[in-house]
Design an enzyme around this catalytic site. Structure first.
Site, PDB file in Angstrom:
ATOM      1  N   ASN A  75       0.863  -1.191   0.000  1.00 16.80           N
ATOM      2  CA  ASN A  75       0.000   0.000   0.000  1.00 16.80           C
ATOM      3  C   ASN A  75       0.896   1.237   0.000  1.00 16.80           C
ATOM      4  O   ASN A  75       1.494   1.575   1.015  1.00 16.80           O
ATOM      5  CB  ASN A  75      -0.886  -0.032   1.254  1.00 16.80           C
ATOM      6  CG  ASN A  75      -1.724   1.225   1.405  1.00 16.80           C
ATOM      7  OD1 ASN A  75      -1.810   2.044   0.483  1.00 16.80           O
ATOM      8  ND2 ASN A  75      -2.337   1.382   2.567  1.00 16.80           N
ATOM      9  N   TRP A  76       0.979   1.896  -1.160  1.00 12.05           N
ATOM     10  CA  TRP A  76       1.870   3.062  -1.263  1.00 12.05           C
ATOM     11  C   TRP A  76       1.316   4.278  -0.548  1.00 12.05           C
ATOM     12  O   TRP A  76       2.024   5.278  -0.392  1.00 12.05           O
ATOM     13  CB  TRP A  76       2.085   3.437  -2.732  1.00 12.05           C
ATOM     14  CG  TRP A  76       2.835   2.430  -3.538  1.00 12.05           C
ATOM     15  CD1 TRP A  76       3.330   1.219  -3.111  1.00 12.05           C
ATOM     16  CD2 TRP A  76       3.173   2.528  -4.918  1.00 12.05           C
ATOM     17  NE1 TRP A  76       3.956   0.578  -4.157  1.00 12.05           N
ATOM     18  CE2 TRP A  76       3.867   1.355  -5.276  1.00 12.05           C
ATOM     19  CE3 TRP A  76       2.947   3.500  -5.900  1.00 12.05           C
ATOM     20  CZ2 TRP A  76       4.345   1.131  -6.569  1.00 12.05           C
ATOM     21  CZ3 TRP A  76       3.425   3.280  -7.188  1.00 12.05           C
ATOM     22  CH2 TRP A  76       4.120   2.104  -7.515  1.00 12.05           C
ATOM     23  N   LYS A  77       0.045   4.229  -0.168  1.00 11.45           N
ATOM     24  CA  LYS A  77      -0.595   5.414   0.430  1.00 11.45           C
ATOM     25  C   LYS A  77      -0.367   6.618  -0.494  1.00 11.45           C
ATOM     26  O   LYS A  77      -0.389   6.464  -1.701  1.00 11.45           O
ATOM     27  CB  LYS A  77      -0.082   5.658   1.845  1.00 11.45           C
ATOM     28  CG  LYS A  77      -0.124   4.394   2.696  1.00 11.45           C
ATOM     29  CD  LYS A  77       0.095   4.659   4.140  1.00 11.45           C
ATOM     30  CE  LYS A  77       0.149   3.349   4.904  1.00 11.45           C
ATOM     31  NZ  LYS A  77       0.073   3.526   6.331  1.00 11.45           N
ATOM     32  N   HIS A  80      -9.541   0.990   5.158  1.00 12.14           N
ATOM     33  CA  HIS A  80      -8.239   1.160   5.820  1.00 12.14           C
ATOM     34  C   HIS A  80      -8.430   2.059   7.046  1.00 12.14           C
ATOM     35  O   HIS A  80      -9.235   2.989   7.026  1.00 12.14           O
ATOM     36  CB  HIS A  80      -7.230   1.775   4.845  1.00 12.14           C
ATOM     37  CG  HIS A  80      -5.829   1.727   5.366  1.00 12.14           C
ATOM     38  ND1 HIS A  80      -5.350   2.643   6.270  1.00 12.14           N
ATOM     39  CD2 HIS A  80      -4.812   0.851   5.132  1.00 12.14           C
ATOM     40  CE1 HIS A  80      -4.099   2.335   6.567  1.00 12.14           C
ATOM     41  NE2 HIS A  80      -3.748   1.251   5.892  1.00 12.14           N
ATOM     42  N   GLU A 140      -6.812   4.441   8.124  1.00  8.43           N
ATOM     43  CA  GLU A 140      -6.633   5.882   7.844  1.00  8.43           C
ATOM     44  C   GLU A 140      -7.891   6.488   7.236  1.00  8.43           C
ATOM     45  O   GLU A 140      -8.192   7.663   7.462  1.00  8.43           O
ATOM     46  CB  GLU A 140      -5.392   6.082   6.954  1.00  8.43           C
ATOM     47  CG  GLU A 140      -4.119   5.818   7.750  1.00  8.43           C
ATOM     48  CD  GLU A 140      -2.933   5.348   6.938  1.00  8.43           C
ATOM     49  OE1 GLU A 140      -2.948   5.477   5.698  1.00  8.43           O
ATOM     50  OE2 GLU A 140      -1.978   4.829   7.550  1.00  8.43           O
ATOM     51  N   GLU A 157      -5.357  -5.411  10.499  1.00  6.06           N
ATOM     52  CA  GLU A 157      -4.340  -4.390  10.721  1.00  6.06           C
ATOM     53  C   GLU A 157      -4.588  -3.690  12.058  1.00  6.06           C
ATOM     54  O   GLU A 157      -5.395  -2.758  12.136  1.00  6.06           O
ATOM     55  CB  GLU A 157      -4.400  -3.338   9.608  1.00  6.06           C
ATOM     56  CG  GLU A 157      -4.107  -3.894   8.237  1.00  6.06           C
ATOM     57  CD  GLU A 157      -3.454  -2.833   7.357  1.00  6.06           C
ATOM     58  OE1 GLU A 157      -2.338  -3.071   6.916  1.00  6.06           O
ATOM     59  OE2 GLU A 157      -4.059  -1.774   7.161  1.00  6.06           O
ATOM     60  N   GLY A 169       2.612   1.638  11.076  1.00  9.69           N
ATOM     61  CA  GLY A 169       3.600   2.714  11.046  1.00  9.69           C
ATOM     62  C   GLY A 169       4.319   2.928  12.362  1.00  9.69           C
ATOM     63  O   GLY A 169       5.039   3.919  12.510  1.00  9.69           O
ATOM     64  N   SER A 171       3.579  -2.687  10.376  1.00  9.43           N
ATOM     65  CA  SER A 171       5.019  -2.753  10.596  1.00  9.43           C
ATOM     66  C   SER A 171       5.644  -4.076  10.135  1.00  9.43           C
ATOM     67  O   SER A 171       6.568  -4.591  10.773  1.00  9.43           O
ATOM     68  CB  SER A 171       5.354  -2.453  12.067  1.00  9.43           C
ATOM     69  OG  SER A 171       4.935  -1.136  12.400  1.00  9.43           O
ATOM     70  N   GLY A 199       2.826  -1.287   4.391  1.00  8.89           N
ATOM     71  CA  GLY A 199       2.816   0.140   4.111  1.00  8.89           C
ATOM     72  C   GLY A 199       4.221   0.648   3.848  1.00  8.89           C
ATOM     73  O   GLY A 199       4.747   0.562   2.740  1.00  8.89           O
ATOM     74  N   GLY A 200       4.862   1.171   4.890  1.00  5.72           N
ATOM     75  CA  GLY A 200       6.176   1.814   4.748  1.00  5.72           C
ATOM     76  C   GLY A 200       7.197   0.967   3.993  1.00  5.72           C
ATOM     77  O   GLY A 200       7.892   1.471   3.101  1.00  5.72           O
TER      78      GLY A 200
HETATM   79  C1  PEP Z   1      -0.702   0.061   6.328  1.00  2.00           C
HETATM   80  O1  PEP Z   1      -0.793   1.283   6.263  1.00  2.00           O
HETATM   81  O2  PEP Z   1      -1.597  -0.645   5.839  1.00  2.00           O
HETATM   82  C2  PEP Z   1       0.458  -0.517   6.987  1.00  2.00           C
HETATM   83  C3  PEP Z   1       0.398  -1.758   7.343  1.00  2.00           C
HETATM   84  O3  PEP Z   1       1.526   0.338   7.196  1.00  2.00           O
HETATM   85  P1  PEP Z   1       2.966  -0.082   7.816  1.00  2.00           P
HETATM   86  O4  PEP Z   1       3.412  -1.351   7.112  1.00  2.00           O
HETATM   87  O5  PEP Z   1       3.854   1.072   7.494  1.00  2.00           O
HETATM   88  O6  PEP Z   1       2.772  -0.306   9.262  1.00  2.00           O
END
Ligand code: PEP
Length: 263
Positions: free
Chosen positions: A13-15, A105, A107, A175, A181, A221, A242-243
């Site tokens: 997920n590039w956000k 999600h 967010e 999640e 994050g 994470s 994500g990251g």
């Molecule tokens: C996400 O935003 O779906 C996510 C899992 O982010 P991260 O891997 O950065 O925790």
């Protein structure tokens, strides 16, 4: 048994990162990295989720160079067309050959105040247009303290899938909000406990066969260093990243988790 029937999915997920030009270089590098590693996409599916404005670039690249990578969108409208300024229809995403769409999600729930009803409507919209929902559920740190590990994710799942017919194909992403994050992933045991509870609820919601076939991802994470222990869990069928999905080498290494899992 879990691995026999469900192809693991590693989803990035590039956000709101990487513009339409950067989104051409990234899949190329990822493709080359996985090609060098002789990645077997039939054993581990790899998906990227760029911003809406990148999707056309990604489609062109993937189609022209016949990549095995697949892609999806980070959200969609609950509506199919009309006077909904700023919204993007599932029909448009399907026309760009998106396979998946992330829905619910944390967010979106937190910053856009998406309700369970809206999320259910988005799941229905995705299914109307032949897109596979990647339905995100997860508890905050407060939820965890007050309700324990599974209550909120299972309640969110039930609300999103109320009225969804048996036999529906979807992906669920567990999640925990406190893990996203934060650098602090859930332990494999925590992820498995909630994934197992989600699968039990799926049996009631969409039937045994579909529940058995549904990929349940863990997200929060995830890194190359922790993916193997998560993937050893019988109900964890992949990761929403994500990251770490913004770093080609790291994401490629996550996708190659079978090399680290052992037997
Ligand atoms: C996400 O935003 O779906 C996510 C899992 O982010 P991260 O891997 O950065 O925790």
């Amino acid at each position: 048994m879990a691995r026999v029937t469900r192809t693991p999915l590693i989803a990035g997920n590039w956000k709101m990162n990487l513009d339409h030009l950067q989104s051409i270089a990234f899949p190329q590098k990822l493709h080359w990295s996985l090609q060098d590693a002789r990645h077997d996409y039939s054993a581990v599916e790899v998906a990227i989720f760029p911003p809406f404005t990148d999707l056309r670039s990604v489609q062109t690249l993937v189609a022209a160079d016949k990549y095995d990578l697949v892609y999806g969108a980070q959200d969609l409208s609950a509506f199919d067309s009309g006077a909904y300024t700023g919204e993007v229809s599932g029909a448009f995403l399907k026309a760009l050959e998106a396979r998946y769409v992330i829905i619910g999600h944390s967010e979106r729930r937190q910053y856009h105040h998406e309700t369970d009803e809206e999320i259910a409507a988005k799941v229905a919209a995705a299914l109307r247009h032949g897109l596979i929902p990647v339905l995100c559920v997860g508890e905050t740190a407060d939820d965890l303290e007050q309700h324990g590990p599974s209550a909120i994710p299972v309640a969110q799942l039930r609300a999103a899938l109320a009225g969804t017919p048996a036999g529906t194909e979807l992906v669920v992403a567990y999640e925990p909000v406190w893990a996203i994050g934060s650098g602090q992933a859930a332990t494999p045991e925590q992820a498995e406990q909630v994934a197992a509870a989600l699968r039990a609820a799926l049996v009631e919601l969409i039937g045994q066969d579909s529940a058995d076939a549904t990929r349940i991802l863990y997200g929060g994470s995830v890194k190359a260093a922790n993916i193997a222990s998560l993937m050893r869990q019988p109900n964890v069928d992949g990761a929403l990243v994500g990251g770490a999905s913004l770093d080609v080498a790291e994401f490629s290494s996550i996708a190659q988790f079978p090399k680290h899992v052992g037997t």
